[in-house]
Design a protein around this motif. Structure first.
Motif, PDB file in Angstrom:
ATOM      1  N   PHE A 184       0.829  -1.202   0.000  1.00 25.32           N
ATOM      2  CA  PHE A 184       0.000   0.000   0.000  1.00 25.32           C
ATOM      3  C   PHE A 184       0.863   1.251   0.000  1.00 25.32           C
ATOM      4  N   LEU A 185       1.914   1.261   0.796  1.00 26.14           N
ATOM      5  CA  LEU A 185       2.789   2.420   0.889  1.00 26.14           C
ATOM      6  C   LEU A 185       3.404   2.737  -0.471  1.00 26.14           C
ATOM      7  N   LEU A 215       2.100   2.104  -3.266  1.00 27.89           N
ATOM      8  CA  LEU A 215       1.020   2.557  -4.147  1.00 27.89           C
ATOM      9  C   LEU A 215       0.649   4.006  -3.869  1.00 27.89           C
ATOM     10  N   SER A 216       0.841   4.447  -2.639  1.00 29.90           N
ATOM     11  CA  SER A 216       0.362   5.765  -2.219  1.00 29.90           C
ATOM     12  C   SER A 216       1.274   6.870  -2.726  1.00 29.90           C
ATOM     13  N   GLU A 217       0.755   8.073  -2.707  1.00 29.08           N
ATOM     14  CA  GLU A 217       1.517   9.249  -3.131  1.00 29.08           C
ATOM     15  C   GLU A 217       2.756   9.445  -2.267  1.00 29.08           C
ATOM     16  N   ALA A 218       2.652   9.112  -0.998  1.00 29.14           N
ATOM     17  CA  ALA A 218       3.774   9.353  -0.087  1.00 29.14           C
ATOM     18  C   ALA A 218       4.964   8.509  -0.444  1.00 29.14           C
ATOM     19  N   GLY A 219       4.717   7.220  -0.747  1.00 29.30           N
ATOM     20  CA  GLY A 219       5.805   6.317  -1.065  1.00 29.30           C
ATOM     21  C   GLY A 219       6.808   6.233   0.061  1.00 29.30           C
ATOM     22  N   GLU A 220       7.933   5.628  -0.220  1.00 31.72           N
ATOM     23  CA  GLU A 220       8.951   5.477   0.813  1.00 31.72           C
ATOM     24  C   GLU A 220       9.685   6.779   1.103  1.00 31.72           C
ATOM     25  N   SER A 221       9.632   7.706   0.160  1.00 31.96           N
ATOM     26  CA  SER A 221      10.414   8.925   0.344  1.00 31.96           C
ATOM     27  C   SER A 221       9.770   9.884   1.332  1.00 31.96           C
ATOM     28  N   GLY A 222       8.453   9.691   1.567  1.00 36.93           N
ATOM     29  CA  GLY A 222       7.755  10.612   2.449  1.00 36.93           C
ATOM     30  C   GLY A 222       7.650  12.014   1.871  1.00 36.93           C
ATOM     31  N   GLY A 223       7.861  12.168   0.549  1.00 35.19           N
ATOM     32  CA  GLY A 223       7.854  13.474  -0.087  1.00 35.19           C
ATOM     33  C   GLY A 223       6.449  13.982  -0.333  1.00 35.19           C
ATOM     34  N   VAL A 224       5.711  14.253   0.732  1.00 36.49           N
ATOM     35  CA  VAL A 224       4.328  14.673   0.610  1.00 36.49           C
ATOM     36  C   VAL A 224       4.253  16.187   0.656  1.00 36.49           C
ATOM     37  N   THR A 225       3.598  16.788  -0.336  1.00 39.27           N
ATOM     38  CA  THR A 225       3.329  18.215  -0.286  1.00 39.27           C
ATOM     39  C   THR A 225       1.903  18.438  -0.768  1.00 39.27           C
ATOM     40  N   GLN A 262       3.886   1.443  12.881  1.00 40.28           N
ATOM     41  CA  GLN A 262       4.575   1.626  11.592  1.00 40.28           C
ATOM     42  C   GLN A 262       3.767   2.526  10.681  1.00 40.28           C
ATOM     43  N   TYR A 263       2.455   2.283  10.647  1.00 45.06           N
ATOM     44  CA  TYR A 263       1.564   3.062   9.786  1.00 45.06           C
ATOM     45  C   TYR A 263       1.611   4.540  10.180  1.00 45.06           C
ATOM     46  N   ARG A 264       1.542   4.809  11.488  1.00 54.70           N
ATOM     47  CA  ARG A 264       1.586   6.203  11.952  1.00 54.70           C
ATOM     48  C   ARG A 264       2.934   6.845  11.622  1.00 54.70           C
ATOM     49  N   GLU A 265       4.012   6.093  11.834  1.00 54.41           N
ATOM     50  CA  GLU A 265       5.357   6.653  11.650  1.00 54.41           C
ATOM     51  C   GLU A 265       5.700   6.881  10.181  1.00 54.41           C
ATOM     52  N   ARG A 266       5.373   5.910   9.344  1.00 54.05           N
ATOM     53  CA  ARG A 266       5.856   5.944   7.959  1.00 54.05           C
ATOM     54  C   ARG A 266       4.872   6.539   6.962  1.00 54.05           C
ATOM     55  N   LEU A 267       3.585   6.584   7.318  1.00 54.37           N
ATOM     56  CA  LEU A 267       2.629   7.117   6.344  1.00 54.37           C
ATOM     57  C   LEU A 267       1.728   8.184   6.947  1.00 54.37           C
ATOM     58  N   ALA A 268       0.911   7.829   7.935  1.00 59.28           N
ATOM     59  CA  ALA A 268      -0.071   8.774   8.464  1.00 59.28           C
ATOM     60  C   ALA A 268       0.597  10.019   9.045  1.00 59.28           C
ATOM     61  N   ASP A 294      -0.002  13.746   7.636  1.00 53.79           N
ATOM     62  CA  ASP A 294      -0.660  14.730   8.505  1.00 53.79           C
ATOM     63  C   ASP A 294       0.192  15.984   8.672  1.00 53.79           C
ATOM     64  N   GLU A 295       1.511  15.818   8.779  1.00 52.57           N
ATOM     65  CA  GLU A 295       2.381  16.988   8.914  1.00 52.57           C
ATOM     66  C   GLU A 295       2.306  17.876   7.672  1.00 52.57           C
ATOM     67  N   ALA A 296       2.230  17.255   6.491  1.00 44.74           N
ATOM     68  CA  ALA A 296       2.102  18.030   5.253  1.00 44.74           C
ATOM     69  C   ALA A 296       0.776  18.787   5.224  1.00 44.74           C
ATOM     70  N   LYS A 297      -0.284  18.141   5.691  1.00 42.61           N
ATOM     71  CA  LYS A 297      -1.598  18.805   5.734  1.00 42.61           C
ATOM     72  C   LYS A 297      -1.568  19.981   6.707  1.00 42.61           C
ATOM     73  N   LYS A 298      -0.955  19.766   7.868  1.00 42.26           N
ATOM     74  CA  LYS A 298      -0.902  20.849   8.862  1.00 42.26           C
ATOM     75  C   LYS A 298      -0.033  22.006   8.363  1.00 42.26           C
ATOM     76  N   ALA A 299       1.005  21.706   7.612  1.00 44.31           N
ATOM     77  CA  ALA A 299       1.849  22.777   7.059  1.00 44.31           C
ATOM     78  C   ALA A 299       1.020  23.676   6.141  1.00 44.31           C
ATOM     79  N   ARG A 300       0.132  23.054   5.349  1.00 44.46           N
ATOM     80  CA  ARG A 300      -0.716  23.861   4.456  1.00 44.46           C
ATOM     81  C   ARG A 300      -1.719  24.696   5.264  1.00 44.46           C
ATOM     82  N   LEU A 301      -2.276  24.114   6.333  1.00 43.23           N
ATOM     83  CA  LEU A 301      -3.217  24.865   7.161  1.00 43.23           C
ATOM     84  C   LEU A 301      -2.510  26.011   7.885  1.00 43.23           C
ATOM     85  N   ARG A 302      -1.269  25.792   8.325  1.00 47.21           N
ATOM     86  CA  ARG A 302      -0.504  26.876   8.974  1.00 47.21           C
ATOM     87  C   ARG A 302      -0.284  28.035   8.001  1.00 47.21           C
TER      88      ARG A 302
END
Length: 199
Positions: free
Chosen positions: A65-66, A68-78, A125-131, A135-143
């Motif tokens: 799943f990871l 497949l997701s936009e985040a992937g292993e790099s965690g490059g979420v924006t 693992q799910y919280r650390e590597r994906l969620a 969530d941090e990327a989402k909060k950065a946009r809200l900030r």
């Protein structure tokens, strides 16, 4: 003289084959009927190859799943930041409902949710590597929206994310209604009514 095969490349091919096999099998037969043996057979590898990288079925499905997701292993979420929080949130929420309605995504994420309920280590693992990173990327946009006065400065951002995403997640989890662009837009409209600065 032919060169020896590159072990790293061969290992990566095997790893990708395992992840693809796990995704396909979850979609085809459901999580409960997937086994490590079936994943190994579909991927064309031995069971020991899977156990070298993962401790069990839940961990394989999580990584599938990871990947497949936009985040992937790099965690490059924006998240998009055009300066218009309403437009940006609607873009993100429409993409989210489309993803949750996509069978290729939906089957592995349902399987992952089932496993997380009973596996605290996988949940961590799910919280650390994906969620967490998402969530941090989402909060950065809200900030960013708070800084320019589009959201109230005193909004609790963790609570705000729950307000925005929990209804979507509950509708998906319980299959209680359609996931549509109109629904995504309605959630954003309600969210902004609750979080805009007071007049």
């Amino acid at each position: 003289m032919p060169k020896d095969p590159d072990p790293a490349r061969r290992s990566e091919r095997s790893r990708q084959a395992i992840l693809e096999a796990a995704r396909e099998l979850v979609s085809e037969v459901g999580y409960a009927r997937v086994s490590i043996e079936a994943i190994a057979a579909r991927a064309g590898v031995g069971k020991q190859t899977i156990y070298r990288w993962w401790r069990g079925k839940g961990a394989v499905v999580f990584d599938a799943f990871l990947a497949l997701s936009e985040a992937g292993e790099s965690g490059g979420v924006t998240l998009p930041d055009t300066g218009d929080i309403e437009a940006d949130l609607k873009t993100v929420m429409r993409a989210t409902v489309a993803e949750f309605a996509d069978p290729a995504f939906e089957a592995p994420i349902r399987a992952l949710n089932m496993e997380i309920v009973s596996d605290p280590e996988l949940a961590a693992q799910y919280r650390e590597r994906l969620a967490g990173p998402v969530d941090e990327a989402k909060k950065a946009r809200l900030r960013s929206a708070q800084r320019v006065g589009q959201l109230a400065a005193d909004v609790d951002l963790d609570l705000a994310l729950e307000l925005l995403y929990a209804p979507l997640y509950q509708r998906w989890l319980q299959r209680s209604g359609p996931l549509t662009p109109a629904y995504a837009d309605a959630l954003v409209d309600l969210f902004l009514k609750a979080t805009r600065p007071s007049a």
